[in-house]
Design a protein around this motif. Sequence first.
Motif, mmCIF file in Angstrom:
data_model
loop_
_atom_site.group_PDB
_atom_site.id
_atom_site.type_symbol
_atom_site.label_atom_id
_atom_site.label_comp_id
_atom_site.label_asym_id
_atom_site.label_seq_id
_atom_site.Cartn_x
_atom_site.Cartn_y
_atom_site.Cartn_z
ATOM 1 N N ILE A 92 42.104 -62.657 -19.700
ATOM 2 C CA ILE A 92 41.610 -61.521 -20.487
ATOM 3 C C ILE A 92 40.345 -61.984 -21.200
ATOM 4 C CG2 ILE A 92 42.190 -59.789 -22.210
ATOM 5 C CD1 ILE A 92 44.145 -59.841 -19.852
ATOM 6 N N ASN A 93 39.203 -61.431 -20.837
ATOM 7 C CA ASN A 93 37.944 -61.854 -21.441
ATOM 8 C C ASN A 93 37.876 -61.464 -22.912
ATOM 9 O OD1 ASN A 93 36.882 -62.975 -19.054
ATOM 10 N ND2 ASN A 93 36.170 -60.963 -18.363
ATOM 11 N N TYR A 94 37.058 -62.197 -23.674
ATOM 12 C CA TYR A 94 36.964 -61.938 -25.118
ATOM 13 C C TYR A 94 36.469 -60.544 -25.436
ATOM 14 C CZ TYR A 94 31.951 -63.010 -24.545
ATOM 15 O OH TYR A 94 30.641 -63.016 -24.154
ATOM 16 N N GLY A 146 39.258 -63.923 -36.915
ATOM 17 C CA GLY A 146 40.419 -64.082 -36.062
ATOM 18 C C GLY A 146 40.454 -63.030 -34.976
ATOM 19 N N PHE A 147 41.601 -62.892 -34.322
ATOM 20 C CA PHE A 147 41.731 -61.923 -33.244
ATOM 21 C C PHE A 147 43.157 -61.405 -33.212
ATOM 22 C CE2 PHE A 147 42.456 -66.076 -31.341
ATOM 23 C CZ PHE A 147 41.351 -66.790 -31.771
ATOM 24 N N GLN A 148 43.302 -60.208 -32.628
ATOM 25 C CA GLN A 148 44.556 -59.469 -32.691
ATOM 26 C C GLN A 148 44.778 -58.763 -31.365
ATOM 27 O OE1 GLN A 148 44.549 -56.710 -35.961
ATOM 28 N NE2 GLN A 148 46.724 -56.268 -35.813
ATOM 29 N N PHE A 149 46.034 -58.704 -30.927
ATOM 30 C CA PHE A 149 46.350 -58.037 -29.673
ATOM 31 C C PHE A 149 47.834 -57.688 -29.678
ATOM 32 C CE2 PHE A 149 46.483 -62.619 -29.217
ATOM 33 C CZ PHE A 149 47.742 -62.865 -28.664
ATOM 34 N N GLY A 154 59.216 -58.523 -23.766
ATOM 35 C CA GLY A 154 59.604 -59.455 -22.725
ATOM 36 C C GLY A 154 58.638 -60.605 -22.521
ATOM 37 N N GLN A 155 57.421 -60.505 -23.030
ATOM 38 C CA GLN A 155 56.446 -61.581 -22.906
ATOM 39 C C GLN A 155 56.477 -62.448 -24.166
ATOM 40 O OE1 GLN A 155 53.296 -58.774 -20.428
ATOM 41 N NE2 GLN A 155 52.486 -60.307 -21.815
ATOM 42 N N THR A 230 50.472 -59.072 -19.079
ATOM 43 C CA THR A 230 49.310 -58.277 -19.476
ATOM 44 C C THR A 230 49.311 -58.126 -20.987
ATOM 45 O OG1 THR A 230 48.122 -56.207 -19.051
ATOM 46 C CG2 THR A 230 50.516 -56.071 -19.282
ATOM 47 N N LEU A 231 48.348 -57.375 -21.517
ATOM 48 C CA LEU A 231 48.303 -57.033 -22.934
ATOM 49 C C LEU A 231 48.623 -55.567 -23.111
ATOM 50 C CD1 LEU A 231 45.102 -58.797 -24.366
ATOM 51 C CD2 LEU A 231 47.465 -59.599 -24.398
#
Length: 442
Positions: A92-94, A146-149, A154-155, A230-231
Amino acid sequence: MGDRLRIGAGVAALLLLASCGEESAPTVIAAEAPSSDASAIENPQYTMPPEAPRGLEVLRRWLPYGAEPGFRYMPIAIQSSNGSFYLNPEVINYDDPRIRHLGGRHSQPSTWPRYLMWWPQAVSKVVDPTYEPNGFSYDRTSVFDGFQFVLPAGQREFELFSLDDGFIGGVYIEIDGVRASKAPVSLGHGNQGARRWSHITVPASDRDRDIRIVTTRASIGELRLPVGDTLGARKSEWDERPRVVIVGDSISEGQGAGHAADSWAIELAYRLGINDPVNVSLGGTGYLRRAGARPNFREHIADVAEAFGEDEPDAVFVAGGINDCAVYSPSEIETEAGLYFNALRAISPDIAIIVFGPFAGPSGYDAGLQACADAIFAAANNVEDVRTIDVSDWVTPENTGYIFSGVPGDPHPVLQGHRTYAKKAEMAVRQLLDGLVPDDRR
């Protein structure tokens, strides 16, 4: 015109009681996002949708969803290496829109290996930064980022690709708004200047989880997942929260707190329901004072105006003056503060401007610091709709011992001091906004 707020002695006493001996995990308040649904109106006169709340109104709207940063221990495994742990990962690219980048502006450098990364650029370290063609500047950095997703049900694992430039240090991993540890954890960075892969495994879950990696001056290149993972979709709520910029000096940067996310300013943001503040504070600076090449407040006002790209900030918190007070006269400070507040107001008539008086050192306020604060507030009172918060009674003989390190004259709070300031600031801002202070934080 400006409104001045002072916390009464009774409220201050309650705050002191709340800040002593705090060893257990704070209470975490979970709440659904406020609904934007409105009841039907018969024979509407206008077909245009209402404008989104701005300024003080958007701050008020999210007050019920604020909570002091809590933690709940969760077993998280972290491995770090100079190579990826995956042979054929899902990459997953930034710049994938499912990844939310915290802390304001970001840009990509043009040199190897830095061009593989997305770098925070919130605050200008010099008056006139030099830019590369793509907009990246070595003269800009960050305080809080920072970063968030969303990690789907299940992951339970992912890998961060970053550069080990020594800035990232420890991080907080937050799962569904709660820190998974009481203190920052290491992702294996050691200032090697090399590419770094950090593999993180979180506890299993049968539901989607909101993951935040809270850092200081950290790059991110890619987010990697096991094959087939995946996200989740980006949450719309992330982009509805108040857009707030924090302007200040080293105290607002977080010096003494140990981690930028533990500064009084960032903790205040959490307490007010602001989950992506942009901190453009610069140590050693003030309304007039520069620190070497570091600009004073007005000289990097573009960091406020550009903090959220094309979107204007909803509010600006200004907390400075301590570096000015011993060097400049009250009249000089009042003049420059007035110019600065007018420049902020010129960004937009809708921005809420909330000004904190200059912080004190271990001895508290004296006549000189009070005159300096009065000058700043006089300037604020002459600019339309600027609100002020008096901090002159935040440091007392009773609390100075746990706010500061004990080094004579050092004005930087220790971690407990930052927490005390955040509690006092929360109560002051809530009173300013006519908002209730939750019982668990009185």
